[in-house]
Write a protein that holds these residues in place. Sequence first.
Motif, PDB file in Angstrom:
ATOM      1  N   GLN A 150       0.847  -1.185   0.000  1.00  0.00           N
ATOM      2  CA  GLN A 150       0.000   0.000   0.000  1.00  0.00           C
ATOM      3  C   GLN A 150       0.888   1.243   0.000  1.00  0.00           C
ATOM      4  O   GLN A 150       1.919   1.298   0.675  1.00  0.00           O
ATOM      5  N   ASN A 151       0.498   2.226  -0.797  1.00  0.00           N
ATOM      6  CA  ASN A 151       1.203   3.495  -0.856  1.00  0.00           C
ATOM      7  C   ASN A 151       0.492   4.474   0.088  1.00  0.00           C
ATOM      8  O   ASN A 151      -0.712   4.705  -0.044  1.00  0.00           O
ATOM      9  N   LEU A 152       1.243   5.028   1.027  1.00  0.00           N
ATOM     10  CA  LEU A 152       0.663   5.874   2.061  1.00  0.00           C
ATOM     11  C   LEU A 152       1.079   7.330   1.879  1.00  0.00           C
ATOM     12  O   LEU A 152       2.218   7.626   1.519  1.00  0.00           O
ATOM     13  N   ARG A 153       0.146   8.237   2.148  1.00  0.00           N
ATOM     14  CA  ARG A 153       0.399   9.677   2.250  1.00  0.00           C
ATOM     15  C   ARG A 153      -0.038  10.105   3.634  1.00  0.00           C
ATOM     16  O   ARG A 153      -1.196   9.882   4.028  1.00  0.00           O
ATOM     17  N   ILE A 154       0.874  10.702   4.385  1.00  0.00           N
ATOM     18  CA  ILE A 154       0.606  11.049   5.772  1.00  0.00           C
ATOM     19  C   ILE A 154       0.694  12.563   5.920  1.00  0.00           C
ATOM     20  O   ILE A 154       1.721  13.172   5.599  1.00  0.00           O
ATOM     21  N   ILE A 155      -0.391  13.172   6.385  1.00  0.00           N
ATOM     22  CA  ILE A 155      -0.424  14.611   6.650  1.00  0.00           C
ATOM     23  C   ILE A 155       0.062  14.811   8.083  1.00  0.00           C
ATOM     24  O   ILE A 155      -0.655  14.521   9.046  1.00  0.00           O
ATOM     25  N   THR A 156       1.285  15.294   8.232  1.00  0.00           N
ATOM     26  CA  THR A 156       1.922  15.258   9.546  1.00  0.00           C
ATOM     27  C   THR A 156       1.237  16.154  10.573  1.00  0.00           C
ATOM     28  O   THR A 156       1.254  15.842  11.772  1.00  0.00           O
ATOM     29  N   LEU A 165      -2.788   3.868  14.705  1.00  0.00           N
ATOM     30  CA  LEU A 165      -1.860   4.426  15.673  1.00  0.00           C
ATOM     31  C   LEU A 165      -2.053   5.917  15.897  1.00  0.00           C
ATOM     32  O   LEU A 165      -1.588   6.457  16.898  1.00  0.00           O
ATOM     33  N   VAL A 166      -2.717   6.602  14.946  1.00  0.00           N
ATOM     34  CA  VAL A 166      -2.777   8.060  15.015  1.00  0.00           C
ATOM     35  C   VAL A 166      -4.143   8.529  15.502  1.00  0.00           C
ATOM     36  O   VAL A 166      -5.147   7.822  15.411  1.00  0.00           O
ATOM     37  N   THR A 167      -4.167   9.753  16.044  1.00  0.00           N
ATOM     38  CA  THR A 167      -5.407  10.295  16.590  1.00  0.00           C
ATOM     39  C   THR A 167      -6.433  10.598  15.503  1.00  0.00           C
ATOM     40  O   THR A 167      -7.647  10.517  15.745  1.00  0.00           O
ATOM     41  N   ASP A 168      -5.969  10.953  14.304  1.00  0.00           N
ATOM     42  CA  ASP A 168      -6.862  11.248  13.181  1.00  0.00           C
ATOM     43  C   ASP A 168      -6.540  10.271  12.054  1.00  0.00           C
ATOM     44  O   ASP A 168      -5.581  10.454  11.308  1.00  0.00           O
ATOM     45  N   ALA A 169      -7.341   9.202  11.953  1.00  0.00           N
ATOM     46  CA  ALA A 169      -7.049   8.164  10.955  1.00  0.00           C
ATOM     47  C   ALA A 169      -7.062   8.704   9.538  1.00  0.00           C
ATOM     48  O   ALA A 169      -6.388   8.168   8.651  1.00  0.00           O
ATOM     49  N   ARG A 170      -7.817   9.793   9.308  1.00  0.00           N
ATOM     50  CA  ARG A 170      -7.874  10.347   7.960  1.00  0.00           C
ATOM     51  C   ARG A 170      -6.582  11.051   7.563  1.00  0.00           C
ATOM     52  O   ARG A 170      -6.394  11.379   6.388  1.00  0.00           O
ATOM     53  N   ALA A 171      -5.701  11.250   8.519  1.00  0.00           N
ATOM     54  CA  ALA A 171      -4.409  11.852   8.197  1.00  0.00           C
ATOM     55  C   ALA A 171      -3.489  10.867   7.488  1.00  0.00           C
ATOM     56  O   ALA A 171      -2.483  11.264   6.900  1.00  0.00           O
ATOM     57  N   VAL A 172      -3.814   9.585   7.557  1.00  0.00           N
ATOM     58  CA  VAL A 172      -3.042   8.547   6.866  1.00  0.00           C
ATOM     59  C   VAL A 172      -3.898   8.050   5.710  1.00  0.00           C
ATOM     60  O   VAL A 172      -4.903   7.360   5.911  1.00  0.00           O
TER      61      VAL A 172
END
Length: 406
Positions: free
Chosen positions: A136-142, A283-290
């Motif tokens: 899977q190719n991921l884009r993460i909004i930090t 793992l992140v607080t906002d799943a839509r950021a990943v």
Amino acid sequence: MNDLVFRPIAEGERRAVHRLLAEALHASPPDDKGWELVGPSFPADRTLAAFDGDAPVGMASSFATAIAVPGGKTLPAAAVDGVAVRADHTRRGVVTTLLSEQLRDCVRRGDLIAALHASEATIYGRFGYGAATTGQNLRIITSRAALRPEVPVTGRVRLLDPAEAVGRVPELYRRIGLTRPGMIQRPELWWPAYHDRLVRDGGGDHRVAVHIGPDGENGYAVFRTTDQRTPDDPGRGALLEVRDLHAADPGAAAGLWRFLIGLDLVAEISAPMRPADEPLRALVTDARAVQVTGMEDHIWVRLLDAGAALAARTYREAPAVVLGLEDRLLPENTGSYRITADGATRTGASAQLRVDAEVLAMLYLGEWRASTLAAAGRITVVDPAALVDADELFRTDVRPWCGTYF
């Protein structure tokens, strides 16, 4: 094609053949300094080429490695790291001759499996390769991707200087081990071209961070940053690209992601070809950021000795299934195989499911379900009840993944 000569290359022909590969991939051949790093990763051994006179016009190369299969065993394997034909010699059967001979050569060498990254998805199925893993190719909004407070902190992260990275990451990769089906050993010849040149002092643009747990280093990430600022958007943060990330346990993996996400002045992270079941969104607080920006075939595999490869992996508890295999290029594999929770053996029993070499490769590491492939018309179903049993027999606890470029 009668005027072409197919043979293994000589030591003095390595650079000319590598130039052919680079040009076929629309890349620039390495200069003298680059060749000092790339050359050791491109030995003459295991490289076949087609020659028109003295000029190489086609090539197929591999290196010896080992691949992890379900159950934890590692099997001798060929990593096919280059297939190319010069533009003025395409559509003449050069690839067919080279890849067919390469398969036979790998069998003679004792490899049980061949693996490759497919530049084009329509080429390799006819040679018995199947898309056996998915990335899977991921884009993460930090700015939105902080790790949840309950994610444990199990160590700290330290940046390595280039000399440390060249010397220590290979040993760390070996210590972490092959934790998923589809992962491969990285032999000594792999590192100069695929790692050292990226991080070397005075030329590489990648950095390396290691995670240090209670018992020492247990994970690392290779990454680089690219400035995205423009005159119209001078405040835009950098793009961080993850090249290589491996960890011995979930705590180390979480620590590396926490470090990368928290780097100052980074707006987003691009992480291509990560495991399809990597739990970063959880793992992140906002799943839509990943964001998953794509799912792609990762490595393709080919069973060279079907009996030995099938017998080497483990299976889950389910009624036995008899697979009938037709292997056109390696006919010694053709036959029926009884798959049970105790293993796989040749049998004279009638096949309940019939597959070709490509489909067997797709099933082998556990990425594909037999019922899915049957629904697509890829499996000939003699006994429909066997599909449910095959799904369970081949199922794995984690998705297969390679994680190594070659």
